[in-house]
Design an enzyme around this catalytic site. Structure first.
Site, mmCIF file in Angstrom:
data_model
loop_
_atom_site.group_PDB
_atom_site.id
_atom_site.type_symbol
_atom_site.label_atom_id
_atom_site.label_comp_id
_atom_site.label_asym_id
_atom_site.label_seq_id
_atom_site.Cartn_x
_atom_site.Cartn_y
_atom_site.Cartn_z
ATOM 1 N N GLU A 119 -50.395 27.440 12.976
ATOM 2 C CA GLU A 119 -49.598 27.824 14.145
ATOM 3 C C GLU A 119 -50.417 28.629 15.154
ATOM 4 O O GLU A 119 -49.891 29.498 15.847
ATOM 5 C CB GLU A 119 -48.328 28.561 13.720
ATOM 6 C CG GLU A 119 -47.420 27.709 12.837
ATOM 7 C CD GLU A 119 -46.060 28.327 12.575
ATOM 8 O OE1 GLU A 119 -45.888 29.540 12.844
ATOM 9 O OE2 GLU A 119 -45.167 27.606 12.099
ATOM 10 N N GLU A 228 -44.717 23.457 6.479
ATOM 11 C CA GLU A 228 -43.889 24.578 6.023
ATOM 12 C C GLU A 228 -42.442 24.272 6.348
ATOM 13 O O GLU A 228 -42.125 23.865 7.469
ATOM 14 C CB GLU A 228 -44.251 25.894 6.730
ATOM 15 C CG GLU A 228 -45.597 26.487 6.402
ATOM 16 C CD GLU A 228 -45.817 27.795 7.161
ATOM 17 O OE1 GLU A 228 -44.821 28.411 7.610
ATOM 18 O OE2 GLU A 228 -46.979 28.193 7.319
#
Length: 308
Positions: A119, A228
């Site tokens: 991210e 995730e």
């Protein structure tokens, strides 16, 4: 609306396997914040191996992750989706040094993929072009590293992980183009979804990310993972999202199991609770409670997929 969504999803998923693989994100610290050693990792993996033999991490040098986890994973027959932290120059140099020092001590088959960044685009730590440069740098680096049997790591794909909404943004294209494989993160909890909408939201996010990546790569036949996803079992509510064991179990069945039934590979966040993590402002204690198991390895809810 739901029929249209499922029809579109089926079109996107025409070439995927019958059942998606399962992996677990694995923390590298003990409850007291100290780093796990080889024997602790071996205990974690021995416990997990009846459910999955793939684990995902976030950095190489932090807590001597590769140094300790690499031998444990090899001993237990696991593959690592090995995270590499690229966000600042000093950290990135430490990551590269750890790769050079410890990849030669294990077999190339122990590393499933190198994942540069987690991210980094979502947090705006790097631009897409900067991330692409780091991905290419790791590709060049691992080509020159051989495992303990003299085999090159050049056969291992190098990719990245980011939030689904960033991946569907055209600005992420340089990083997508540079990556061999891209993992997409999606959390219905962080989108403030009610339980009634949580699994639908997850599917929609995943479909958008996958379709974007298929278009960018020019093929529907690509490796794809949800990097995730999950649901916390305790902590404060976030909008309409309520942490609880019941809701986590519901999202496991209707979200994670359902995605895998469509052939989507899923790396669940996460294997075990991490009691060492600090409270986060506005979401008190939620970061401690994402584990499928408590930190003492007590299962919170059934993870057998019920496709009835």
């Amino acid at each position: 609306m739901q029929i249209k969504f499922l029809t579109t999803l089926a079109t996107v998923l025409t070439s995927v396997a019958a059942m998606g693989d399962l992996a677990f994100n694995l923390g590298v610290k003990n409850d007291d914040g100290t780093c796990k050693d080889v024997s602790t990792f071996e205990g974690d993996l021995d416990f997990l191996k009846s459910h999955s033999k793939i684990i995902k991490t976030y950095a190489v040098s932090d807590c001597n992750t590769l140094q300790n986890l690499g031998p444990a994973a090899e001993a237990e027959g696991f593959q690592i989706q090995l995270g590499i932290w690229p966000n600042d120059d000093a950290h990135f140099e430490a990551e590269k040094e750890a790769l050079q020092n410890y990849l030669p001590k294990i077999s190339v088959s122990t590393i499933k993929i190198f994942l540069v960044g987690s991210e980094a685009l979502y947090r705006e730590d790097l631009t897409a072009s900067e991330l692409a440069s780091k991905i290419n740098e790791i590709k060049d680096l691992v080509k020159g590293i051989k495992d303990k049997n003299g085999k090159s790591y050049s056969s291992v794909p190098v990719g990245t992980v980011d939030s689904w909404n960033v991946l569907v943004d055209g600005a992420s294209k340089p990083a997508i183009d540079a990556a061999d494989v891209v993992y997409s993160n999606s959390f219905s909890y962080w989108q403030k979804n009610s339980q009634a909408n949580a699994s639908y939201s997850l599917f929609d996010d995943v479909m958008q990310a996958l379709q974007t990546l298929q278009t960018a790569k020019g093929s529907t036949d690509i490796e794809f993972w949800v990097g995730e996803t999950g649901w916390p079992t305790d902590g404060s509510s976030y909008g309409d999202s309520v942490p609880s064991v019941e809701n986590a179990a519901d999202q496991w069945q209707k979200g994670i199991c359902a995605l895998r039934a469509w052939g989507i590979n899923v790396a669940v966040y996460e294997a075990f609770d991490e009691a060492w993590k600090p409270d986060t402002s506005g979401t008190s204690s939620v970061e401690k409670h994402w584990g499928v198991w408590q930190s003492d390895k007590t299962l919170k809810y059934s993870i057998d997929c019920k496709f009835n």
